[in-house]
Design a protein around this motif. Structure first.
Motif, PDB file in Angstrom:
ATOM      1  N   PRO A  43       0.814  -1.219   0.000  1.00 19.57           N
ATOM      2  CA  PRO A  43       0.000   0.000   0.000  1.00 19.57           C
ATOM      3  C   PRO A  43       0.849   1.271   0.000  1.00 19.57           C
ATOM      4  N   ASP A  44       0.293   2.317  -0.597  1.00 19.82           N
ATOM      5  CA  ASP A  44       0.898   3.642  -0.581  1.00 19.82           C
ATOM      6  C   ASP A  44       0.625   4.220   0.807  1.00 19.82           C
ATOM      7  N   LEU A  45       1.665   4.335   1.612  1.00 17.58           N
ATOM      8  CA  LEU A  45       1.493   4.766   2.998  1.00 17.58           C
ATOM      9  C   LEU A  45       1.139   6.247   3.107  1.00 17.58           C
ATOM     10  N   ASP A  46       1.477   7.040   2.099  1.00 14.78           N
ATOM     11  CA  ASP A  46       1.066   8.442   2.100  1.00 14.78           C
ATOM     12  C   ASP A  46      -0.460   8.539   1.996  1.00 14.78           C
ATOM     13  N   GLU A  47      -1.063   7.667   1.217  1.00 10.18           N
ATOM     14  CA  GLU A  47      -2.523   7.656   1.082  1.00 10.18           C
ATOM     15  C   GLU A  47      -3.186   6.987   2.282  1.00 10.18           C
ATOM     16  N   LEU A  48      -2.616   5.889   2.740  1.00 14.48           N
ATOM     17  CA  LEU A  48      -3.201   5.123   3.844  1.00 14.48           C
ATOM     18  C   LEU A  48      -3.112   5.876   5.172  1.00 14.48           C
ATOM     19  N   GLN A  49      -2.044   6.598   5.386  1.00 14.34           N
ATOM     20  CA  GLN A  49      -1.787   7.368   6.609  1.00 14.34           C
ATOM     21  C   GLN A  49      -2.038   6.542   7.880  1.00 14.34           C
ATOM     22  N   PRO A  50      -1.302   5.446   8.046  1.00 14.36           N
ATOM     23  CA  PRO A  50      -1.532   4.603   9.228  1.00 14.36           C
ATOM     24  C   PRO A  50      -0.983   5.229  10.503  1.00 14.36           C
ATOM     25  N   ALA A  51      -1.682   4.989  11.605  1.00 10.79           N
ATOM     26  CA  ALA A  51      -1.199   5.401  12.923  1.00 10.79           C
ATOM     27  C   ALA A  51      -0.088   4.440  13.343  1.00 10.79           C
ATOM     28  N   GLU A  52       0.665   4.834  14.329  1.00 12.78           N
ATOM     29  CA  GLU A  52       1.804   4.035  14.787  1.00 12.78           C
ATOM     30  C   GLU A  52       1.386   2.613  15.162  1.00 12.78           C
ATOM     31  N   ALA A  53       0.274   2.470  15.873  1.00  9.84           N
ATOM     32  CA  ALA A  53      -0.204   1.138  16.281  1.00  9.84           C
ATOM     33  C   ALA A  53      -0.545   0.273  15.071  1.00  9.84           C
ATOM     34  N   GLN A  54      -1.093   0.883  14.017  1.00 14.41           N
ATOM     35  CA  GLN A  54      -1.408   0.129  12.801  1.00 14.41           C
ATOM     36  C   GLN A  54      -0.147  -0.372  12.121  1.00 14.41           C
ATOM     37  N   VAL A  55       0.875   0.460  12.104  1.00 16.23           N
ATOM     38  CA  VAL A  55       2.141   0.053  11.476  1.00 16.23           C
ATOM     39  C   VAL A  55       2.754  -1.099  12.260  1.00 16.23           C
ATOM     40  N   LEU A  56       2.770  -0.996  13.582  1.00 10.86           N
ATOM     41  CA  LEU A  56       3.313  -2.081  14.409  1.00 10.86           C
ATOM     42  C   LEU A  56       2.561  -3.380  14.165  1.00 10.86           C
ATOM     43  N   SER A  57       1.248  -3.301  14.101  1.00 13.02           N
ATOM     44  CA  SER A  57       0.435  -4.493  13.849  1.00 13.02           C
ATOM     45  C   SER A  57       0.761  -5.102  12.484  1.00 13.02           C
ATOM     46  N   ALA A  58       0.894  -4.238  11.467  1.00  8.79           N
ATOM     47  CA  ALA A  58       1.212  -4.731  10.126  1.00  8.79           C
ATOM     48  C   ALA A  58       2.596  -5.374  10.088  1.00  8.79           C
ATOM     49  N   ILE A  59       3.544  -4.828  10.824  1.00  8.26           N
ATOM     50  CA  ILE A  59       4.888  -5.411  10.870  1.00  8.26           C
ATOM     51  C   ILE A  59       4.829  -6.791  11.521  1.00  8.26           C
TER      52      ILE A  59
ATOM     53  N   GLY B  59      -1.956  -9.867   6.957  1.00 11.63           N
ATOM     54  CA  GLY B  59      -1.920 -11.301   7.210  1.00 11.63           C
ATOM     55  C   GLY B  59      -2.240 -12.123   5.975  1.00 11.63           C
ATOM     56  N   SER B  60      -2.285 -11.474   4.811  1.00  6.47           N
ATOM     57  CA  SER B  60      -2.634 -12.175   3.565  1.00  6.47           C
ATOM     58  C   SER B  60      -1.472 -12.976   2.996  1.00  6.47           C
ATOM     59  N   GLY B  61      -0.273 -12.771   3.530  1.00  7.86           N
ATOM     60  CA  GLY B  61       0.880 -13.505   3.041  1.00  7.86           C
ATOM     61  C   GLY B  61       1.723 -12.732   2.042  1.00  7.86           C
ATOM     62  N   GLN B  62       1.286 -11.552   1.625  1.00  2.00           N
ATOM     63  CA  GLN B  62       2.081 -10.764   0.682  1.00  2.00           C
ATOM     64  C   GLN B  62       3.302 -10.152   1.338  1.00  2.00           C
ATOM     65  N   MET B  63       3.202  -9.870   2.643  1.00  2.00           N
ATOM     66  CA  MET B  63       4.322  -9.276   3.376  1.00  2.00           C
ATOM     67  C   MET B  63       4.766 -10.266   4.448  1.00  2.00           C
ATOM     68  N   LEU B  64       6.056 -10.432   4.562  1.00  2.00           N
ATOM     69  CA  LEU B  64       6.565 -11.329   5.593  1.00  2.00           C
ATOM     70  C   LEU B  64       6.369 -10.709   6.969  1.00  2.00           C
ATOM     71  N   PRO B  65       5.938 -11.489   7.941  1.00  2.00           N
ATOM     72  CA  PRO B  65       5.805 -10.940   9.295  1.00  2.00           C
ATOM     73  C   PRO B  65       7.171 -10.711   9.931  1.00  2.00           C
ATOM     74  N   ASN B  66       7.202  -9.760  10.838  1.00  2.00           N
ATOM     75  CA  ASN B  66       8.396  -9.469  11.643  1.00  2.00           C
ATOM     76  C   ASN B  66       9.650  -9.197  10.821  1.00  2.00           C
ATOM     77  N   LEU B  67       9.520  -8.391   9.767  1.00  2.00           N
ATOM     78  CA  LEU B  67      10.705  -7.993   9.002  1.00  2.00           C
ATOM     79  C   LEU B  67      11.680  -7.233   9.893  1.00  2.00           C
ATOM     80  N   VAL B  68      11.145  -6.511  10.851  1.00  2.00           N
ATOM     81  CA  VAL B  68      11.931  -5.878  11.912  1.00  2.00           C
ATOM     82  C   VAL B  68      11.197  -6.196  13.208  1.00  2.00           C
ATOM     83  N   ARG B  69      11.941  -6.242  14.306  1.00  2.00           N
ATOM     84  CA  ARG B  69      11.339  -6.622  15.594  1.00  2.00           C
ATOM     85  C   ARG B  69      11.750  -5.651  16.691  1.00  2.00           C
TER      86      ARG B  69
END
Length: 131
Positions: A81-97, A103-113
């Motif tokens: 996703p284009d994060l400039d358009e999505l404008q996620p809050a910090e908690a949303q970014v942490l959850s996505a990481i 959780g669809s499998g397109q992004m690997l979980p825990n790329l950074v921890r």
């Protein structure tokens, strides 16, 4: 007894002249702005919030920029996703990481921890104006 029709006509004409003068003046002001190289008010785009430079920005560049678009990081990825358009809050970014995006499998979980995940989340939220 009401106003005579010719009085109403004079008043209406005065109002139209005043509106015309105001519109003319606005056109002159916009022309001066263009001559100075400024964009008209309607065309001006608000600039993104200034995101802090630091480890979050560097980590985003190394781990996220190849897939995500984020102007503050100079990233123009086309997969995530284009994060400039999505404008996620910090908690949303942490959850996505943690989950790997949605959780669809397109992004690997825990790329950074841990602290690194927090730094990336803080940077993205600050860059999009949603701390």
């Amino acid at each position: 007894m009401g106003l005579r029709p010719w009085v109403l006509g004079v008043l209406a004409g005065g109002v139209l002249i005043a509106l015309g003068i105001a519109a003319y003046q606005m056109g002159i002001d916009e022309g001066k702005k263009r001559a100075r190289g400024e964009q008209p008010a309607a065309a001006q785009k608000p600039s993104p919030p200034k995101a802090p430079a630091g480890p979050g920005k560097e980590l985003f560049g190394a781990k996220c920029a190849s897939c995500h678009t984020l102007e503050a990081a100079g990233a123009s990825g086309q997969v995530g996703p284009d994060l400039d358009e999505l404008q996620p809050a910090e908690a949303q970014v942490l959850s996505a990481i943690e989950k790997g995006g949605t959780g669809s499998g397109q992004m690997l979980p825990n790329l950074v921890r841990g602290t690194q995940a927090e730094q990336v989340a803080e940077f993205v939220a600050a860059a999009t104006g949603r701390p």
